[in-house]
Design an enzyme around this catalytic site. Sequence first.
Site, PDB file in Angstrom:
ATOM      1  N   HIS A 172     -48.346   6.765 -45.535  1.00  0.00           N
ATOM      2  CA  HIS A 172     -48.772   5.978 -44.200  1.00  0.00           C
ATOM      3  C   HIS A 172     -49.248   4.641 -44.284  1.00  0.00           C
ATOM      4  O   HIS A 172     -48.830   3.765 -43.628  1.00  0.00           O
ATOM      5  CB  HIS A 172     -49.810   6.924 -43.900  1.00  0.00           C
ATOM      6  CG  HIS A 172     -50.502   6.663 -42.665  1.00  0.00           C
ATOM      7  ND1 HIS A 172     -50.272   7.442 -41.471  1.00  0.00           N
ATOM      8  CD2 HIS A 172     -51.600   5.839 -42.270  1.00  0.00           C
ATOM      9  CE1 HIS A 172     -50.819   6.988 -40.509  1.00  0.00           C
ATOM     10  NE2 HIS A 172     -51.568   6.011 -40.991  1.00  0.00           N
ATOM     11  N   GLU A 173     -50.144   4.276 -45.304  1.00  0.00           N
ATOM     12  CA  GLU A 173     -50.548   2.928 -45.498  1.00  0.00           C
ATOM     13  C   GLU A 173     -49.384   1.910 -45.741  1.00  0.00           C
ATOM     14  O   GLU A 173     -49.592   0.953 -45.515  1.00  0.00           O
ATOM     15  CB  GLU A 173     -51.791   2.859 -46.573  1.00  0.00           C
ATOM     16  CG  GLU A 173     -52.890   3.731 -46.144  1.00  0.00           C
ATOM     17  CD  GLU A 173     -53.562   3.608 -44.862  1.00  0.00           C
ATOM     18  OE1 GLU A 173     -53.401   2.748 -44.208  1.00  0.00           O
ATOM     19  OE2 GLU A 173     -54.192   4.507 -44.351  1.00  0.00           O
TER      20      GLU A 173
HETATM   21 ZN    ZN Z   1     -52.642   4.449 -39.584  1.00  0.00          ZN
END
Ligand code: ZN
Length: 509
Positions: free
Chosen positions: A273-274
């Site tokens: 995600h990051e």
């Molecule tokens: Zn996010």
Amino acid sequence: MSDDPQSDPRQAFQELCRWSVETARWVSIGDVLGWDERTMMPAADGEHRAEQLTLLSGLIHRRWTDRRLGELLDHLETTALADDPHSDAGTAIRRLRRSRDRAVKKPPELVEELARTSVLGQQVWQQARRDNDFASFQPLLEKTVRLKREEAEAIGYDDQPYDALLDEYEPDARTAEITAVLADLRDRLVPLVSAIAESDRRPASEILRRRYPVDAQERFGRMVAAAIGFDFDRGRLDVTAHPFCSGMGPNDCRITTRYNERQPGSALFGIMHESGHGMYDQGLPTEFWGLPTGESISLGIHESQSRLWENAVGRSHAFWRHFFPQAQAAFPEALAGVAIDDFHFAINEVRPSLIRVEADEVTYNLHVMVRFELELALLNGDLPVAELPGAWNAKYREYLGIEPPDDADGVLQDVHWSSGAIGYFPTYSLGNLYAAHWMQAAKTDLGDLDEQFARGEFAPLLSWLRENVHRHGQRYSATELLAKVSGERLSSEPLITQLRHKFGPLYGF
Ligand code: ZN
């Protein structure tokens, strides 16, 4: 350097660019302090760090309200440089004007009062959450809602106050439009969640509760992040309590995660995600760093990048056809003898739950919907703060079929409202919707992405995102960019189609 902005538009524009880059440098100093605060700083120095950041934000606010900036913009708007809103100059003038107007319209006393209430609000909220005591937080939240209403009035809006707040996070978005799209999404998700709940198929989720040593998780996570395209020569991965990504310089993008031996998905999908956020920042044109053409469009577009890599790529069967053998080698104790199909089903388990940040891909947007509808009602005065916990629980019952046993795991679970971030929540769902649009368009252009993922090839998809999304900076609004890339308007159709395509076979509907 001329003091007379009327002299030469080109010179005035250069002065504007210098102003913009210098302001971005000040902001990036705050980013370094903020990253340090959340990863390295001894907690005991919290008050001093807050003073440093307050000093800096005052300085930055003064730059935005400086008379000279107004003169430059007033002048440049009358010149040919502003004619094409999507040119380098046109983009800069348009976007800097927008931020300048927001800054000068807010009375300084209101800005200060909001900042103070936000710091205090977060402290009181933390304690209220620990004590499971909404009543102790209620007065602060009432004050926050009142101040945010004042802020909306000061900034101004065409249709409704929420527009003015939403605009800070999702420029040019309108409440009426996103209400329609999100309500449509909600109405199509609720039956999907019911169909899954009624299915007699259940994944062997116990696979994910086995022991996954933290050092192996970290090695595996770094390997995956690099494989999908996060550039570790221009970035870092560190540990924090509440993961985030911070692009703090043209060649410095920091992602963070947290590890739990018994929850391998939390770190891995968190890293993906990051990394998605990070790859967006790393894909912005460095030659325009500090200018609107070198900055991200909106929180919704940022979140579309993170969700795309986390869910559409990281939770796909094709992705694991490539990575599962490596995962088995990295975690022999937990994964020896596990079939890829069982693992894939386990990482895609759908189960209505109470906590947003732990929610699965299908139910996540219903958590967002609850918050969006409630904060809209709070701001419009349709819902008194005192009735918020009851309204929260009723919506969880209606959309997710469950009810929080207490407020700590209910209405008190998120930091957003305590810090004054009203208008932020919908950007999470907008991110999911945009991600589905991008995946649909990328498949049209690139052919069978699953075949590429299964071979461990992620560069074609990343190049496509660089070309179609990243390199434009803020040249287009989110809506314009979507139309340009896909010819479409924002809709729940691509996301619902993709969810049905993935979860239908898993749950047998
Ligand atoms: Zn996010």
